[in-house]
Write an enzyme that holds these catalytic residues in place. Sequence first.
Site, mmCIF file in Angstrom:
data_model
loop_
_atom_site.group_PDB
_atom_site.id
_atom_site.type_symbol
_atom_site.label_atom_id
_atom_site.label_comp_id
_atom_site.label_asym_id
_atom_site.label_seq_id
_atom_site.Cartn_x
_atom_site.Cartn_y
_atom_site.Cartn_z
ATOM 1 N N GLY A 217 0.512 -4.691 1.044
ATOM 2 C CA GLY A 217 -0.773 -4.652 0.338
ATOM 3 C C GLY A 217 -0.690 -5.231 -1.062
ATOM 4 N N GLU B 67 -1.120 -8.801 -0.515
ATOM 5 C CA GLU B 67 -2.514 -9.020 -0.120
ATOM 6 C C GLU B 67 -3.442 -8.987 -1.335
ATOM 7 O OE1 GLU B 67 -2.428 -5.965 3.150
ATOM 8 O OE2 GLU B 67 -3.319 -7.650 4.236
ATOM 9 N N ALA C 284 0.868 -1.160 0.000
ATOM 10 C CA ALA C 284 0.000 0.000 0.000
ATOM 11 C C ALA C 284 0.914 1.222 0.000
ATOM 12 C CB ALA C 284 -0.883 -0.015 1.233
ATOM 13 N N GLU D 79 4.987 -5.313 6.953
ATOM 14 C CA GLU D 79 4.379 -4.190 7.679
ATOM 15 C C GLU D 79 4.977 -3.975 9.063
ATOM 16 O OE1 GLU D 79 2.764 -6.221 5.689
ATOM 17 O OE2 GLU D 79 1.142 -5.175 4.653
HETATM 18 N N1 CO8 Z 1 4.624 3.113 -0.872
HETATM 19 C C1 CO8 Z 1 4.988 4.257 -1.485
HETATM 20 N N2 CO8 Z 1 6.081 4.364 -2.268
HETATM 21 C C2 CO8 Z 1 6.820 3.264 -2.459
HETATM 22 C C3 CO8 Z 1 6.508 2.034 -1.863
HETATM 23 C C4 CO8 Z 1 5.326 1.971 -1.045
HETATM 24 N N3 CO8 Z 1 4.906 0.825 -0.478
HETATM 25 N N4 CO8 Z 1 7.425 1.125 -2.232
HETATM 26 C C5 CO8 Z 1 8.295 1.758 -3.026
HETATM 27 N N5 CO8 Z 1 7.948 3.056 -3.148
HETATM 28 C C6 CO8 Z 1 8.626 4.111 -3.910
HETATM 29 C C7 CO8 Z 1 9.888 4.562 -3.210
HETATM 30 O O1 CO8 Z 1 9.583 5.501 -2.197
HETATM 31 C C8 CO8 Z 1 10.650 5.147 -4.377
HETATM 32 O O2 CO8 Z 1 10.114 6.413 -4.660
HETATM 33 P P1 CO8 Z 1 11.125 7.718 -4.699
HETATM 34 O O3 CO8 Z 1 12.064 7.412 -5.843
HETATM 35 O O4 CO8 Z 1 10.181 8.847 -4.969
HETATM 36 O O5 CO8 Z 1 11.792 7.748 -3.397
HETATM 37 C C9 CO8 Z 1 10.280 4.247 -5.533
HETATM 38 O O6 CO8 Z 1 9.065 3.583 -5.151
HETATM 39 C C10 CO8 Z 1 11.331 3.188 -5.815
HETATM 40 O O7 CO8 Z 1 11.565 2.500 -4.598
HETATM 41 P P2 CO8 Z 1 13.047 2.197 -4.050
HETATM 42 O O8 CO8 Z 1 13.971 3.269 -4.464
HETATM 43 O O9 CO8 Z 1 12.925 1.920 -2.587
HETATM 44 O O10 CO8 Z 1 13.366 0.849 -4.859
HETATM 45 P P3 CO8 Z 1 14.391 -0.292 -4.428
HETATM 46 O O11 CO8 Z 1 14.492 -1.193 -5.620
HETATM 47 O O12 CO8 Z 1 15.618 0.276 -3.846
HETATM 48 O O13 CO8 Z 1 13.644 -1.094 -3.238
HETATM 49 C C11 CO8 Z 1 11.767 -2.159 -2.186
HETATM 50 C C12 CO8 Z 1 12.487 -1.816 -3.503
HETATM 51 C C13 CO8 Z 1 12.617 -3.115 -1.367
HETATM 52 C C14 CO8 Z 1 10.440 -2.851 -2.551
HETATM 53 C C15 CO8 Z 1 11.517 -0.865 -1.366
HETATM 54 O O14 CO8 Z 1 10.922 0.092 -2.238
HETATM 55 C C16 CO8 Z 1 10.605 -1.045 -0.196
HETATM 56 O O15 CO8 Z 1 11.009 -1.593 0.826
HETATM 57 N N6 CO8 Z 1 9.322 -0.594 -0.296
HETATM 58 C C17 CO8 Z 1 8.363 -0.650 0.765
HETATM 59 C C18 CO8 Z 1 7.874 -2.062 0.968
HETATM 60 C C19 CO8 Z 1 6.889 -2.095 2.109
HETATM 61 O O16 CO8 Z 1 7.196 -1.830 3.242
HETATM 62 N N7 CO8 Z 1 5.617 -2.458 1.781
HETATM 63 C C20 CO8 Z 1 4.580 -2.533 2.744
HETATM 64 C C21 CO8 Z 1 3.886 -1.240 2.815
HETATM 65 S S1 CO8 Z 1 2.723 -1.151 4.141
HETATM 66 C C22 CO8 Z 1 1.379 -1.939 3.538
HETATM 67 O O17 CO8 Z 1 1.319 -2.430 2.439
HETATM 68 C C23 CO8 Z 1 0.263 -1.944 4.476
HETATM 69 C C24 CO8 Z 1 -0.882 -2.738 3.934
HETATM 70 C C25 CO8 Z 1 -2.001 -2.462 4.779
HETATM 71 C C26 CO8 Z 1 -3.207 -3.052 4.255
HETATM 72 C C27 CO8 Z 1 -3.260 -3.173 2.744
HETATM 73 C C28 CO8 Z 1 -4.331 -2.354 2.184
HETATM 74 C C29 CO8 Z 1 -3.910 -0.939 1.910
#
Ligand code: CO8
Length: 256
Positions: free
Chosen positions: A108, A111, A65, A131
């Site tokens: 998400g 999910e 998400a 999460e």
């Molecule tokens: N939300 C918003 N932006 C994101 C997300 C995210 N989940 N994941 C990646 N991005 C963005 C980054 O911020 C980045 O943007 P910017 O260049 O503007 O900073 C861009 O995507 C590229 O990401 P990275 O530079 O981080 O790319 P990498 O290849 O270095 O890393 C990863 C990839 C490992 C996937 C890393 O991006 C990461 O860890 N992302 C977050 C993963 C995460 O924690 N996901 C869980 C989120 S919480 C959630 O899903 C809650 C669910 C709740 C219920 C579901 C219904 C909504």
Amino acid sequence: MTYETLLVEQAGAVGLVTLNRPDALNAINTRLIDELNQVLDGFERDASIGSILITGSRKAFAAGADVKEMAPLCFPGTYLDDFLGRWDRVAQRRKPIIAAVAGHALGGGFELALMCDFIIAADNARFGLPEVKLGVIPGAGGVQRLTRLVGRAKAMEMVLSGRSMDAAEAERAGVVARVVPLAELLDQALASAQAIAAQSRTAVMMLKECVNRVDEGSMAEGLRFERRMFQAVFATPDQKEGMGAFVEKRPPQFGR
Ligand code: CO8
């Protein structure tokens, strides 16, 4: 019709949705889930569509998400707005939905894939519910669905540590139907969706209901439901055609 967060097309009898927020690794924001629901509403109504395929990019199905959208949210606002309430509509669909997953399927994003009827994964896919590392928990059914698929021990380890699994582990654990080379993902997933769309619509939708019943009730109730569906299928022209074609040694022509 064009969408801000999705690419939508029809490939034969398959409705194909590609999540399209490349700058955010397809992070799922409110706009995306609303557009997805709108597209799925249309596919459900469209008699020319027999199955649905949801995919992302080669790098990410969806990396969660949208954390940037969620960061400022507070309770009771999340409760009053029923935040995430609209997500579950994906799981309520009657037509079969396949997720074709390459790259990250996290939080998400995982999910969402788990709400689909089955997942075909590319060999670079990674699945996880990280999460806990953000100080929150999954909220769109991921814990319930993952635990039912992989069992308590592996689910508990994954959600408490936030670690992800690669495609091979996901296949061993029963999370994905099969793993294919990344370059073949879309072709193979489309072929699977097309094969399903070519079957009897009635039989396919009844089967989806029967499989879903496994998670919803007791064994006895599930067995009774499946038998009733089996009996009801003899009221359809597709049963006459499907069995008749077998007896006559010819391919069946199911109605649409
Ligand atoms: N939300 C918003 N932006 C994101 C997300 C995210 N989940 N994941 C990646 N991005 C963005 C980054 O911020 C980045 O943007 P910017 O260049 O503007 O900073 C861009 O995507 C590229 O990401 P990275 O530079 O981080 O790319 P990498 O290849 O270095 O890393 C990863 C990839 C490992 C996937 C890393 O991006 C990461 O860890 N992302 C977050 C993963 C995460 O924690 N996901 C869980 C989120 S919480 C959630 O899903 C809650 C669910 C709740 C219920 C579901 C219904 C909504």
